[in-house]
Scaffold this active site. Structure first.
Site, mmCIF file in Angstrom:
data_model
loop_
_atom_site.group_PDB
_atom_site.id
_atom_site.type_symbol
_atom_site.label_atom_id
_atom_site.label_comp_id
_atom_site.label_asym_id
_atom_site.label_seq_id
_atom_site.Cartn_x
_atom_site.Cartn_y
_atom_site.Cartn_z
ATOM 1 N N GLY A 1 0.636 -1.121 0.073
ATOM 2 C CA GLY A 1 0.044 -0.057 -0.038
ATOM 3 C C GLY A 1 0.848 1.148 0.058
ATOM 4 N N ASP A 2 1.997 1.146 0.723
ATOM 5 C CA ASP A 2 2.911 2.504 0.851
ATOM 6 C C ASP A 2 3.516 2.587 -0.500
ATOM 7 O OD1 ASP A 2 2.039 2.386 3.475
ATOM 8 O OD2 ASP A 2 4.090 1.078 3.919
#
Length: 342
Positions: free
Chosen positions: A296-297
């Site tokens: 996600g990052d």
């Protein structure tokens, strides 16, 4: 166009990831759920040493915002295009963090706390899925006084895009408010992440206060559902939720909000101007998946790398999917020397 120096600033909780492959018994022992992100409690503390003693343990400079900034920097390949602030301890993990940021080409201005050790995050990997347990320690000690120092505020002044993960709401809402208001007053782009179900649930007030300033909000499907639930929206439909998030009230000086929700292997949902678009992700055969830590990052980092160059939303999502795809084929939020995104 090439990214200008310091165009993108991140603020967050710098954590050293202590990552190891574990089994279901380990998860049960410490009462951990997969695909979750939580703050460490007393019962979790012995786990860090147990992870560190495993033969397959890896130490990787992490923390959600720092991961996104490092990935954006890697995608941009322009030294010093990104900068970052957060709090570390005066210890070997802190030194490791500084070395890592420098090697990544990120201009990091860490606040160094004398009293607390550098924060760590236990990354427990089972079958490629990850669970995160953060022991914030020094990361929890960030103060807005550090932000206000001329040499640090200069990073804010220079930046045209400012990104902060929701995790930082538990540490320094005051710092977030300062940069959010600065962005609104100076026509800059302010971006945030829902970051974790517990943020949406237990830090709702802090989140509500900053939301009107947010131009782009990121999250995954689990966080989006919890966000909707605490507001009594009575829908689990991600497209509907994204649309509602994009239409929440805006502070003066803000034109519109774009909501970007990822759903693992399912399409990315983007809500903008009352409309919803979906974009397919790059599918990866299961045997190539190493771990989802940092996916996600990395998506946000890839997205930001194109946004700061004035690219279209479609290009931003494409770059986000590319970066996430690279990261999940490696251990932790790490990447090869050069991206091959075009």
């Amino acid at each position: 166009m090439a990214a200008s120096e310091g165009v993108l600033l991140g603020m967050g909780n710098p954590l050293l990831d202590i990552s190891a492959v574990v089994d279901d018994a380990f998860l049960a022992k410490y009462d951990i759920k997969l695909n979750n992100a939580i703050l460490a409690e007393e019962k979790h503390l012995p786990m860090y040493d147990e992870l560190a003693s495993k033969s397959n343990v890896e130490y990787i400079a992490g923390g959600a915002t720092q991961n996104s900034i490092r990935v954006a920097q890697w995608m941009l390949q322009t030294p010093g295009a990104t900068s970052y602030m957060g709090c570390i301890g005066k210890d070997k993990f802190g030194e490791e963090m500084k070395k890592n940021a420098q090697a990544a080409g990120v201009t990091a201005h860490y606040y160094e706390d004398e009293t607390a050790p550098t924060g760590t995050c236990a990354v427990c990997v089972v079958g490629g899925e990850r669970s995160l347990i953060a022991n914030l320690s020094a990361a929890n000690c960030y103060k807005s006084e550090h932000l206000k120092r001329p040499e640090n505020w200069a990073l804010v002044e220079k930046a045209k895009y400012i990104y902060i993960a929701g995790f930082f709401l538990t540490v320094s809402p005051e710092s977030i408010q300062l940069v959010a208001e600065h962005a609104a007053a100076n026509n800059k782009v302010f971006l945030m992440n829902l970051s974790a179900p517990f943020i949406c649930e237990f830090f709702r007030d802090a989140q509500e206060k900053v939301l009107p300033y947010v131009d782009y909000i990121f999250g995954n499907e689990t966080e989006a559902k919890i966000f909707a639930k605490v507001r009594g929206w009575e829908t689990e439909n991600i497209e509907e939720i994204a649309l509602k998030i994009s239409q929440l009230p805006l502070a003066s000086g803000k034109q519109k909000r774009i909501a970007v929700i990822t759903q693992g292997a399912d399409p990315v949902v983007v809500a903008e101007d009352g409309k919803v678009k979906t974009f397919p992700v790059i599918l990866l055969p299961k045997e190539k998946l190493v771990d989802t830590n940092g996916a996600g990052d990395a998506f946000v980092g890839g997205f930001l790398s194109q946004l700061v160059q004035g690219k279209s939303i479609e290009d931003c999502v494409k770059a986000g999917c590319y970066a996430a795809n690279v990261i999940i084929q490696r251990s932790g939020c790490t990447y090869p020397e050069k991206p091959d995104f075009n």
